[in-house]
Design a protein around this motif. Structure first.
Motif, PDB file in Angstrom:
ATOM      1  N   ALA A 180     113.199 -13.202  10.983  1.00 22.61           N
ATOM      2  CA  ALA A 180     112.769 -14.195  11.962  1.00 22.61           C
ATOM      3  C   ALA A 180     113.201 -15.588  11.523  1.00 22.61           C
ATOM      4  O   ALA A 180     113.141 -15.936  10.340  1.00 22.61           O
ATOM      5  N   ALA A 181     113.644 -16.389  12.483  1.00 29.57           N
ATOM      6  CA  ALA A 181     114.010 -17.772  12.204  1.00 29.57           C
ATOM      7  C   ALA A 181     112.743 -18.616  12.085  1.00 29.57           C
ATOM      8  O   ALA A 181     111.691 -18.254  12.602  1.00 29.57           O
ATOM      9  N   PRO A 182     112.807 -19.747  11.385  1.00 30.74           N
ATOM     10  CA  PRO A 182     111.641 -20.626  11.293  1.00 30.74           C
ATOM     11  C   PRO A 182     111.180 -21.079  12.669  1.00 30.74           C
ATOM     12  O   PRO A 182     112.000 -21.394  13.540  1.00 30.74           O
ATOM     13  N   ALA A 183     109.889 -21.115  12.875  1.00 30.24           N
ATOM     14  CA  ALA A 183     109.338 -21.571  14.151  1.00 30.24           C
ATOM     15  C   ALA A 183     109.665 -23.042  14.364  1.00 30.24           C
ATOM     16  O   ALA A 183     109.482 -23.871  13.472  1.00 30.24           O
ATOM     17  N   GLY A 184     110.160 -23.352  15.541  1.00 25.27           N
ATOM     18  CA  GLY A 184     110.442 -24.735  15.892  1.00 25.27           C
ATOM     19  C   GLY A 184     111.748 -25.281  15.371  1.00 25.27           C
ATOM     20  O   GLY A 184     112.117 -26.418  15.669  1.00 25.27           O
ATOM     21  N   GLY A 185     112.473 -24.503  14.576  1.00 31.71           N
ATOM     22  CA  GLY A 185     113.739 -24.982  14.053  1.00 31.71           C
ATOM     23  C   GLY A 185     114.888 -24.664  14.987  1.00 31.71           C
ATOM     24  O   GLY A 185     114.749 -23.895  15.944  1.00 31.71           O
ATOM     25  N   PRO A 186     116.076 -25.245  14.738  1.00 31.82           N
ATOM     26  CA  PRO A 186     117.243 -24.960  15.580  1.00 31.82           C
ATOM     27  C   PRO A 186     117.699 -23.520  15.407  1.00 31.82           C
ATOM     28  O   PRO A 186     117.605 -22.950  14.309  1.00 31.82           O
ATOM     29  N   ALA A 187     118.190 -22.926  16.481  1.00 28.76           N
ATOM     30  CA  ALA A 187     118.661 -21.543  16.404  1.00 28.76           C
ATOM     31  C   ALA A 187     119.930 -21.447  15.568  1.00 28.76           C
ATOM     32  O   ALA A 187     120.070 -20.575  14.715  1.00 28.76           O
ATOM     33  N   MET A 188     120.882 -22.350  15.800  1.00 29.28           N
ATOM     34  CA  MET A 188     122.172 -22.309  15.114  1.00 29.28           C
ATOM     35  C   MET A 188     122.175 -23.311  13.958  1.00 29.28           C
ATOM     36  O   MET A 188     122.839 -24.341  13.998  1.00 29.28           O
ATOM     37  N   VAL A 189     121.411 -22.996  12.922  1.00 30.36           N
ATOM     38  CA  VAL A 189     121.317 -23.920  11.797  1.00 30.36           C
ATOM     39  C   VAL A 189     122.654 -24.072  11.087  1.00 30.36           C
ATOM     40  O   VAL A 189     122.975 -25.137  10.554  1.00 30.36           O
ATOM     41  N   ALA A 190     123.493 -23.013  11.073  1.00 33.58           N
ATOM     42  CA  ALA A 190     124.787 -23.088  10.384  1.00 33.58           C
ATOM     43  C   ALA A 190     125.691 -24.140  11.018  1.00 33.58           C
ATOM     44  O   ALA A 190     126.432 -24.831  10.321  1.00 33.58           O
ATOM     45  N   LEU A 191     125.620 -24.284  12.337  1.00 34.11           N
ATOM     46  CA  LEU A 191     126.480 -25.240  13.021  1.00 34.11           C
ATOM     47  C   LEU A 191     125.995 -26.675  12.850  1.00 34.11           C
ATOM     48  O   LEU A 191     126.695 -27.615  13.228  1.00 34.11           O
ATOM     49  N   ARG A 192     124.801 -26.855  12.280  1.00 32.46           N
ATOM     50  CA  ARG A 192     124.281 -28.180  11.971  1.00 32.46           C
ATOM     51  C   ARG A 192     124.451 -28.536  10.496  1.00 32.46           C
ATOM     52  O   ARG A 192     124.140 -29.660  10.098  1.00 32.46           O
ATOM     53  N   ASP A 193     124.903 -27.577   9.718  1.00 33.35           N
ATOM     54  CA  ASP A 193     125.074 -27.788   8.286  1.00 33.35           C
ATOM     55  C   ASP A 193     126.480 -28.330   8.033  1.00 33.35           C
ATOM     56  O   ASP A 193     127.427 -27.579   7.770  1.00 33.35           O
ATOM     57  N   ARG A 194     126.629 -29.635   8.100  1.00 34.91           N
ATOM     58  CA  ARG A 194     127.958 -30.236   8.013  1.00 34.91           C
ATOM     59  C   ARG A 194     128.658 -29.975   6.679  1.00 34.91           C
ATOM     60  O   ARG A 194     129.872 -29.711   6.660  1.00 34.91           O
ATOM     61  N   PRO A 195     127.951 -30.051   5.551  1.00 37.05           N
ATOM     62  CA  PRO A 195     128.655 -29.729   4.293  1.00 37.05           C
ATOM     63  C   PRO A 195     129.204 -28.308   4.272  1.00 37.05           C
ATOM     64  O   PRO A 195     130.334 -28.088   3.815  1.00 37.05           O
ATOM     65  N   PHE A 196     128.432 -27.345   4.781  1.00 38.08           N
ATOM     66  CA  PHE A 196     128.932 -25.974   4.795  1.00 38.08           C
ATOM     67  C   PHE A 196     130.094 -25.837   5.766  1.00 38.08           C
ATOM     68  O   PHE A 196     131.062 -25.115   5.482  1.00 38.08           O
ATOM     69  N   LEU A 197     130.027 -26.496   6.914  1.00 43.56           N
ATOM     70  CA  LEU A 197     131.137 -26.439   7.862  1.00 43.56           C
ATOM     71  C   LEU A 197     132.403 -27.043   7.255  1.00 43.56           C
ATOM     72  O   LEU A 197     133.509 -26.553   7.497  1.00 43.56           O
ATOM     73  N   ALA A 198     132.230 -28.108   6.455  1.00 43.01           N
ATOM     74  CA  ALA A 198     133.389 -28.691   5.773  1.00 43.01           C
ATOM     75  C   ALA A 198     133.982 -27.687   4.789  1.00 43.01           C
ATOM     76  O   ALA A 198     135.207 -27.540   4.697  1.00 43.01           O
ATOM     77  N   PHE A 199     133.106 -26.983   4.064  1.00 42.78           N
ATOM     78  CA  PHE A 199     133.606 -25.946   3.154  1.00 42.78           C
ATOM     79  C   PHE A 199     134.311 -24.842   3.930  1.00 42.78           C
ATOM     80  O   PHE A 199     135.398 -24.393   3.533  1.00 42.78           O
ATOM     81  N   ALA A 200     133.712 -24.388   5.038  1.00 41.55           N
ATOM     82  CA  ALA A 200     134.304 -23.302   5.825  1.00 41.55           C
ATOM     83  C   ALA A 200     135.680 -23.697   6.347  1.00 41.55           C
ATOM     84  O   ALA A 200     136.617 -22.886   6.334  1.00 41.55           O
ATOM     85  N   ALA A 201     135.832 -24.957   6.795  1.00 42.95           N
ATOM     86  CA  ALA A 201     137.114 -25.409   7.324  1.00 42.95           C
ATOM     87  C   ALA A 201     138.165 -25.490   6.218  1.00 42.95           C
ATOM     88  O   ALA A 201     139.311 -25.024   6.387  1.00 42.95           O
ATOM     89  N   LEU A 202     137.791 -26.090   5.071  1.00 41.02           N
ATOM     90  CA  LEU A 202     138.750 -26.233   3.975  1.00 41.02           C
ATOM     91  C   LEU A 202     139.108 -24.877   3.384  1.00 41.02           C
ATOM     92  O   LEU A 202     140.287 -24.568   3.154  1.00 41.02           O
TER      93      LEU A 202
END
Length: 405
Positions: A180-202
């Motif tokens: 279960a995802a945290p109550a009240g949190g964003p569904a797509m937390v990965a797409l809000r994680d800019r450092p991880f997205l930078a790692f994924a792109a590089l």
């Protein structure tokens, strides 16, 4: 490992024959094939992360089985393709299915394997993947040589069968419960994680470049700037395949966490950069020297690739929160898909358009990535502890609940 070996065996046979099937048997032009593959890549970029989120919510094992069954139906459906507009939807579904299988598989490993063993397990899976593709491509050379529609259809139906068999094998794996995802949190937390997205792109660009370096850049280079036999490419690919199958697990030793991955990623990128310099030195050299340089460069290249892959596994298992392993795996796959779009034209422009300076430019890209990856990973580590943990039900009286990671 067994499911991966079976599945990638079929994929290897299709990779060896798919383009000629579409052009010579179906009758699509090269431009139409490119349109279909580009549409598929776009579909994968858009939908892979949401499908990884679905794996978290519904269970990675169940989602992986569904994706394998969908892919089996699509490969069987390719036998009925008669034009561009019947090819594009199937290509898009196959791209989404492939990304979903990989994201769900990563989440399945994360859920079923203790943290200290995840990178080693993923290394075994990568070894099986490379072995399956190599064996499949070898088998696919027979229908490729026959160049008949019956041979191509046999490959398609055979590949569909490997997906069904892989689904049957995955069904025997232990279940991993949905999270279960945290109550009240964003569904797509990965797409809000800019450092991880930078790692994924590089990381996606680096992986796409080192994957295509031997299969795309080196053949173009050898036929344009040397007189050495093109069979050298086969020798280089053989070194790469044997290295990936036999040494990936050994290369992953000691790399379990994102912190461990920092020096390994740097080392791997710099070693691949050195292989680019070796390949660039072959221009207009005697054939004997070209052979020595290419074989040495291929050996150096595979060592760097093994270290980079090990670092990637550690990062993508260690950084995601436990309730979002699937969507983080999907976000990482999206970075790979974007890299796969960028790498071919970039490599072609550098190697054919730039000559020796092009290889040096490619070495500079890997060097820059090697120097940047540690900073990107450290930034990911700084932000990893700021995410909201999932809401857990109250503990029973007298029991203690361990704090979430």
């Amino acid at each position: 490992m067994a499911a991966t070996l079976v599945n990638t065996f079929g994929n290897g046979a299709y990779l060896a024959t798919g383009t000629l099937f579409l052009t010579r048997s179906v009758g699509l032009s090269a431009a139409q094939v490119a349109i279909g593959l580009s549409s598929a890549a776009l579909a994968g970029v858009v939908l892979t992360t949401p499908m990884g989120h679905l794996a978290d919510r519904r269970g990675p094992k169940q989602v992986q089985i569904l994706a394998l069954l969908l892919s089996a139906a699509c490969f069987a459906g390719l036998t009925r393709v008669d034009g561009l507009w019947s090819f594009v939807p199937l290509a898009c579904l196959l791209a989404v299915g492939d990304g979903t299988v990989k994201a769900a598989n990563g989440a399945l490993i994360a859920g079923a394997v203790p943290p200290p063993d995840r990178v080693r397990t993923r290394a075994f899976v990568r070894s099986a993947n490379n072995a399956g593709v190599a064996l499949g491509a070898l088998v696919g050379s027979l229908p490729l040589a026959l160049d008949t529609r019956a041979g191509y259809l046999a490959v398609l139906f055979g590949n569909a069968a490997t997906y069904l068999l892989a689904a049957g094998i995955v069904r025997r794996l232990p279940d991993v419960d949905p999270v279960a995802a945290p109550a009240g949190g964003p569904a797509m937390v990965a797409l809000r994680d800019r450092p991880f997205l930078a790692f994924a792109a590089l990381d996606g660009l680096v992986a796409a470049l080192y994957n295509a370096l031997l299969s795309l850049a080196l053949p173009l280079w050898l036929v344009t700037f040397t007189t050495a036999p093109v069979t050298l490419v086969s020798a280089a690919l053989l070194i790469n395949t044997v290295g990936c199958v036999t040494l990936q697990v050994r290369a992953s030793r000691g790399t379990r966490t994102a912190t461990d991955a920092i020096p390994v990623a740097r080392r791997g990128a710099l070693v691949v950069a050195a292989s680019c310099v070796l390949f660039g030195l072959t221009a207009h050299r005697p054939d004997g020297l070209v052979v020595a340089l290419v074989l040495t460069g291929a050996t150096v290249h595979v060592l760097g690739e093994l270290w980079l892959a090990s670092a990637t596994f550690a990062v993508i298992f260690d950084l995601p929160p436990p309730w979002a392993q699937g969507q983080y795996q999907g976000a990482h796959q999206t970075g790979r898909q974007i890299g796969n779009l960028v790498a071919p034209p970039l490599l072609t422009a550098l190697v054919l358009g730039g000559g020796v300076p092009g290889w040096l430019g490619l070495a500079a890209i890997f060097t820059t990535a090697g120097l940047a990856l540690p900073s990107v990973i450290r930034r990911c580590l700084r932000t990893a502890g700021t995410r909201t943990p999932p809401v857990s039900p109250p503990c029973s009286p007298g029991l203690e609940r361990s704090a979430p990671r």
